[in-house]
Design an enzyme around this catalytic site. Structure first.
Site, PDB file in Angstrom:
ATOM      1  N   GLU B 283     -29.092 -24.291   6.971  1.00 26.88           N
ATOM      2  CA  GLU B 283     -28.540 -25.026   5.830  1.00 26.88           C
ATOM      3  C   GLU B 283     -29.387 -26.256   5.514  1.00 26.88           C
ATOM      4  OE1 GLU B 283     -24.218 -24.753   5.661  1.00 26.88           O
ATOM      5  OE2 GLU B 283     -24.146 -26.822   4.988  1.00 26.88           O
ATOM      6  N   GLU B 286     -32.280 -25.082   3.732  1.00 23.86           N
ATOM      7  CA  GLU B 286     -31.877 -24.667   2.386  1.00 23.86           C
ATOM      8  C   GLU B 286     -31.763 -25.882   1.473  1.00 23.86           C
ATOM      9  OE1 GLU B 286     -28.106 -22.652   2.243  1.00 23.86           O
ATOM     10  OE2 GLU B 286     -28.318 -22.161   0.116  1.00 23.86           O
ATOM     11  N   CYS B 310     -19.059 -23.469   5.402  1.00 19.91           N
ATOM     12  CA  CYS B 310     -18.530 -22.952   6.685  1.00 19.91           C
ATOM     13  C   CYS B 310     -17.013 -22.854   6.730  1.00 19.91           C
ATOM     14  CB  CYS B 310     -19.043 -23.751   7.864  1.00 19.91           C
ATOM     15  SG  CYS B 310     -19.600 -25.366   7.478  1.00 19.91           S
ATOM     16  N   LYS B 369     -10.279 -17.574   8.669  1.00 17.32           N
ATOM     17  CA  LYS B 369     -11.359 -16.827   9.326  1.00 17.32           C
ATOM     18  C   LYS B 369     -11.008 -15.359   9.483  1.00 17.32           C
ATOM     19  CE  LYS B 369     -14.320 -20.155  10.345  1.00 17.32           C
ATOM     20  NZ  LYS B 369     -15.656 -20.134   9.741  1.00 17.32           N
ATOM     21  N   CYS B 527     -11.587 -28.911  10.685  1.00 20.01           N
ATOM     22  CA  CYS B 527     -11.102 -27.778  11.487  1.00 20.01           C
ATOM     23  C   CYS B 527     -10.099 -28.203  12.545  1.00 20.01           C
ATOM     24  CB  CYS B 527     -12.269 -27.084  12.171  1.00 20.01           C
ATOM     25  SG  CYS B 527     -13.497 -26.498  11.009  1.00 20.01           S
TER      26      CYS B 527
END
Lengths: 387, 597
Positions: B283, B286, B310, B369, B527
């Site tokens: 990433e 990128e 993510c 997920k 998360c």
């Protein structure tokens, strides 16, 4: 008509403020004077709950801020009530003038009428009248306009805070109180919300003065009231009567000679059996009513009457709070089970306790008032519940 | 200054700030009032009515969660009237509720069940309404199951979906006896805007909203001797798993978790942290590539700002809500999916295994997920890259099922390879973590120096709940090949919770938000507050989890993704170079525009 039952012609009477003359005069008076007149008149809200109108206005007037609203509750949904429809058909200008006076007193520039979904047929006429009002207001240099908002057929939207939610485009569910509408109403701004009839009363108080107005009614229930009389009566209709009358006289006048019970105040009101007619006063000191008077003669099953009310509440509850949503279902299923013999007679006691819990724990007036008809019918007509 | 209010609760004199509710005032005095619809993360609803109390001089009871304390108020929380009313209310709820507790996934972790047991409900007081109700169960979703028969209509889920996530997939439908929590036109969850974030699952007091569990399937795989079962664990699991096994919030249980997984019988216990580090490399490159295209090549087609990819809840959200910004998403798969793709290629090759015999399991703090693993594009290994996703809660169930005394387990390390971790990977578990990890690496790639923050702690990008955090970092004295970035002020923004993600994207859309790099985590706090984390959740618990994550980061010897030795190894042995051919094949993906309705 008996002498005790005094017919009054305040609401529909000769003067209908066609030219908005009373409004023109009233808006020149100081706010405190107007409030004082309403206070002196003893006027209490005509929607049923009977909150002193002057206090409501005063609280809202005292709130800071420029953005305030006047709302006319025309969501006439209580079973057995149809007087607002008549008022809005006969004397809409009196209503609008009352709203405009309120706007002036509390400092609101905008008034809304929340019209019951089922009254859509009245809309074209009302819109014409509103145009007339808005034009007149402009000519009189009154910075107040009125708009109509339509309901969609939910009984709960007659509850003031659910009505605001509905007006705001949300699901019509009552809010937690406090804050009350006087502090946080439509768009969370200070709002006066009154019944259609209340606004007419205000106008008439401004016209005839509190002294004259106070001559009508009793100490706790000043003025007159428009009643919607229905059921087992040869003369069903709309009658404007002085408040504080004994129910006995009312039955003498309107009953068919075989009256068993009168449901005062609609499904959310109280059922008065024959033996209590004599001691029951119609007014805030006795049994209050928003106008609904349903008369039942001895051919009627009070079980069916109650079942009908419970069906109504079960469906019209918004469903958000537990006591009302589930309580209504349990009351209806409960009386069915007792009737069938699936539950013992003592289960009625259990249900009475439940209705008491609903009364003290429900979030809004709907759930709180289910116990009124439930306990008054079950208590007075127990045999009919069982056999 | 806030005005102070004097009131009395159960005879105890209290002084509270104006605006404090009776419920919170009582808690201050250690008086517990039962609640169901109340939740610290949400606005007050006041609809279950379980928290009613008696106020002196007031005929009706008042809902303590909604009633502000007022001067001179006298409150009683435990009178006969109050207790009877509460019992009636719980009995009413039970009469509408499918109280077949032993068949319920939330058995033993249900707020209604707990209240019922406290109230000694015993024989039902009222008629059972359930047989007449036509309750539906929505089992069609890969992530979340919605069982209306367990619903008590507290609307926590509705408020969560609207207030925290601005998704509004769930709302109230119908009224009175028919009132229910439903979706747009009562479509199943997989057909509506639901992002599978699971925040509603975290807050549902009963078993009405639960994750779809795959515990039995995972046991079957473990017992199947022909299968090689690999398991990966996400960074946020190790700081919360303990809560579901009787330990206090904020405890780091990495070592115990690894031991437990080994004892459960997984063939290889690996770490999502490894692919988190890999994500940073991919990433980071990128982002730098996009910046180069924009600044040097003046390519107008390059999509900036670039946003992280993510969080699968975020992915589904942007697909529905801002589909025109899909090119701005990093094409990097999430660490879970990178791991899955590598497990069945690189790992299989190195361990000389047939990928068809590998079962790839992930333990995630997340319900989304589960959906992500089932996306059709997630089969770049030729197989399902990830076979089953378990939440933190499901892992706790397995540990209990196996009879392991978690607290007394020794601590072990993950297997190698694909088991090594860095501090940068660990902080993926909290809001701002991906940004910080990316900056630690990207800055060093560009300048050859460490980020200019003490102890590598880039505190300006460490997000907090309930806000959008903007930060910028000045790039100077670059290495020669990156001199086009000399003097560039890299503008970053970090948001957690989809309501805040929406704000950021809205600002990008209307031009008020001017950024290069956006980090979004779908869940409050990132998360660590994921929809698969132990229940309950509240700001205090999440803040303890957050501290644990930064503690874990500080305790690591390697704290930068590009220094993870296994990451270096995989590029050498398998991937070649960042954004190379193999990376594109296995580690990058594409997205699907979806409709709002």
């Amino acid at each position: 008509m008996s002498e005790i039952l005094k017919r009054v012609d305040l609401i529909f009477g000769e003067y209908s403020d066609q030219k908005y003359k009373t409004l023109e005069k009233t808006i020149k008076r100081p706010n405190d004077d107007i409030i004082k007149d309403i206070l002196d008149s003893g006027l209490r809200g005509r929607g049923g709950a009977g909150f002193p109108t002057a206090m409501k206005w005063k609280f809202t007037m005292e709130q800071p801020g420029d953005e305030k609203y006047v709302v006319c509750n025309a969501d006439e949904g209580e079973p057995g009530t149809f007087k607002d429809r008549e008022i809005l058909t006969q004397v809409p200008r009196k209503v609008f003038a009352g709203m405009a006076i309120c706007g002036k007193v509390i400092g609101a520039k905008k008034g809304y009428m929340y019209l019951r979904g089922e009254y859509r047929f009245m809309l074209p006429e009302l819109l014409k009248e509103i145009d007339v009002f808005n034009t007149n207001a402009q000519e009189l240099d009154i910075d107040f306009t009125i708009e109509i908002r339509m309901g969609s057929g939910a009984y709960i939207c007659g509850e003031e805070s659910a009505l605001f939610e509905s007006m705001e485009g949300k699901r019509g569910e009552p809010r937690n109180k406090p804050p009350y509408p006087t502090v946080s109403g439509y768009l969370s701004k200070p709002t006066v919300i009154n019944n259609v009839e209340t606004f007419v009363n205000v106008l008439m108080i401004c016209r005839i003065g509190p002294v004259q107005y106070k001559k009508l009614g009793t100490r706790d229930s000043r003025g007159s009231k428009v009643f919607s009389v229905s059921g087992d009566t040869p003369i069903a209709g709309i009658y404007e009567l002085e408040l504080g009358m004994p129910l006995e006289k009312f039955v003498e006048e309107f009953g068919d000679g075989d009256t068993k019970a009168v449901q005062v105040g609609g499904a959310s009101g109280f059922c008065v059996p024959r033996k209590k007619f004599k001691d029951t006063i119609i007014g805030f000191e006795g049994v209050p009513t928003g106008g609904s008077m349903m008369i039942f003669n001895s051919s009627r099953s009070m079980y069916n009457v109650l079942h009908n009310y419970l069906d109504f509440f079960e469906e019209e509850s918004c469903g958000q709070c537990t006591p009302c949503r589930v309580g209504c279902q349990q009351l209806r299923k409960g009386i069915e089970a007792v009737k069938r013999g699936d539950k013992p007679i003592t289960y009625l006691e259990q249900l009475m306790k439940l209705s008491e819990t609903m009364k003290i724990t429900a979030k809004c007036g709907l759930g709180q008032s289910v116990a009124n008809s439930f306990s008054s019918i079950v208590n007075n007509f127990k045999e009919e519940m069982i056999y | 200054m806030t005005k102070e209010i004097n009131l009395k609760i159960d005879g105890i004199d209290l002084i509270v700030d104006e605006g404090t509710t009776i419920l919170n005032a009582a808690r201050k005095a250690n008086i517990q009032i039962p609640t169901l619809c109340y939740h610290e993360d949400l606005c007050v609803a006041g609809n279950c009515r379980v928290c009613v109390v008696e106020q002196k001089g007031v005929k009706n009871l008042v809902a303590s969660c909604a009633m502000p304390a007022s001067e001179g108020m006298e409150i009683f929380t435990n009178t006969g009237k109050v207790r009877l009313a509460r019992k009636h209310i719980v009995e009413l709820l039970l009469s509408e509720h499918n109280a077949d507790c032993t068949k319920c996934y939330k058995n033993g972790n249900c707020e209604l069940q707990l209240l019922a047991s406290e109230m000694l409900t015993g024989e039902p007081m009222y008629i059972d309404l359930v047989p007449d109700k036509k309750y539906t169960i929505d089992r069609y979703n890969k992530a979340i199951i919605k069982d209306d028969s367990r619903c008590i209509r507290c609307q926590r889920c509705v408020r969560t979906c609207e207030e925290l996530q601005s998704v509004s997939a769930l709302d109230v439908a119908y009224r009175g006896n028919h009132m229910k929590i439903s979706t747009f036109f009562e479509h199943p969850l997989f057909e509506v805007v639901c992002t599978n974030c699971g925040q509603c699952v975290n807050r549902c007091p009963t078993g009405a909203l639960i994750e779809r569990n795959y515990v039995d399937q995972v046991w079957d795989a473990i017992y199947d001797t022909t299968k090689h079962v690999v398991v990966q664990t996400a960074p946020a699991v190790r700081i919360a798993l303990g809560e579901a096994l009787g330990m206090p919030a904020g405890k780091i249980v990495t070592g115990k978790m690894v031991t437990a997984l080994k004892r459960l019988g997984f063939d290889s216990v690996l770490d999502t942290d490894f692919t988190a580090d890999l994500t940073i490399i991919e990433e980071g490159h990128e982002l730098l590539t996009r910046l180069k295209k924009a600044l040097v090549d003046k390519d107008p087609s390059v999509a900036l700002p670039m946003t992280t990819s993510c969080s699968p809840g975020w992915i589904k959200f942007i697909e529905h809500t801002f589909p025109e910004y899909l090119p701005n998403l990093s094409t990097c798969k999430s660490p879970q999916q990178m791991f899955g793709a590598l497990a069945k290629t690189y790992y299989a090759q190195k361990r000389n295994l047939d990928p068809k015999n590998i079962v790839s399991i992930s333990i995630m703090p997340c319900t989304a997920k589960k959906f992500e693993a089932n996306r059709p594009e997630m089969r770049s290994s030729g197989y399902n890259d990830v076979d089953y996703v378990l939440t933190t809660r499901e892992l706790a169930i397995m540990i209990r099922q196996a009879g392991l005394d978690f607290a007394s387990l020794p601590e072990e390390h993950c297997d190698s390879f694909m088991g090594s971790s860095t501090g940068a990977a660990v902080i993926f578990g909290t809001t701002g973590g991906v940004m910080e990890a990316a900056l630690r690496t990207a800055y060093e790639i560009v300048t050859g120096r460490e980020v200019p923050f003490e102890g590598l702690n880039i505190t300006p990008v460490r997000g907090t709940e309930g806000e959008v955090r903007e930060a910028s970092i000045l790039i100077n004295k670059t290495l020669p090949e990156w001199n086009f970035l000399e003097g560039v002020e890299l503008k970053c923004v970090v948001a957690n919770g989809l309501a805040y993600a929406k704000k950021v994207m809205q600002s990008v859309k209307d031009g008020t938000g001017n950024y290069h790099f956006i980090e979004i985590m779908a869940c409050p706090g990132g998360c660590l507050g994921g929809g698969g984390q132990p229940i309950p959740t509240n700001p205090e618990i999440r803040s303890k989890r957050k501290s644990a994550i930064y503690e874990e980061d500080m305790g690591m010897t390697i704290r930068k993704s590009h220094e993870n030795p296994e990451v270096a190894e995989i590029y050498k042995e398998f991937l070649g170079k960042p954004l190379g051919h193999k990376s594109h094949e296995l580690l990058h993906t594409h997205y699907t525009p979806r409709k709002r309705y």
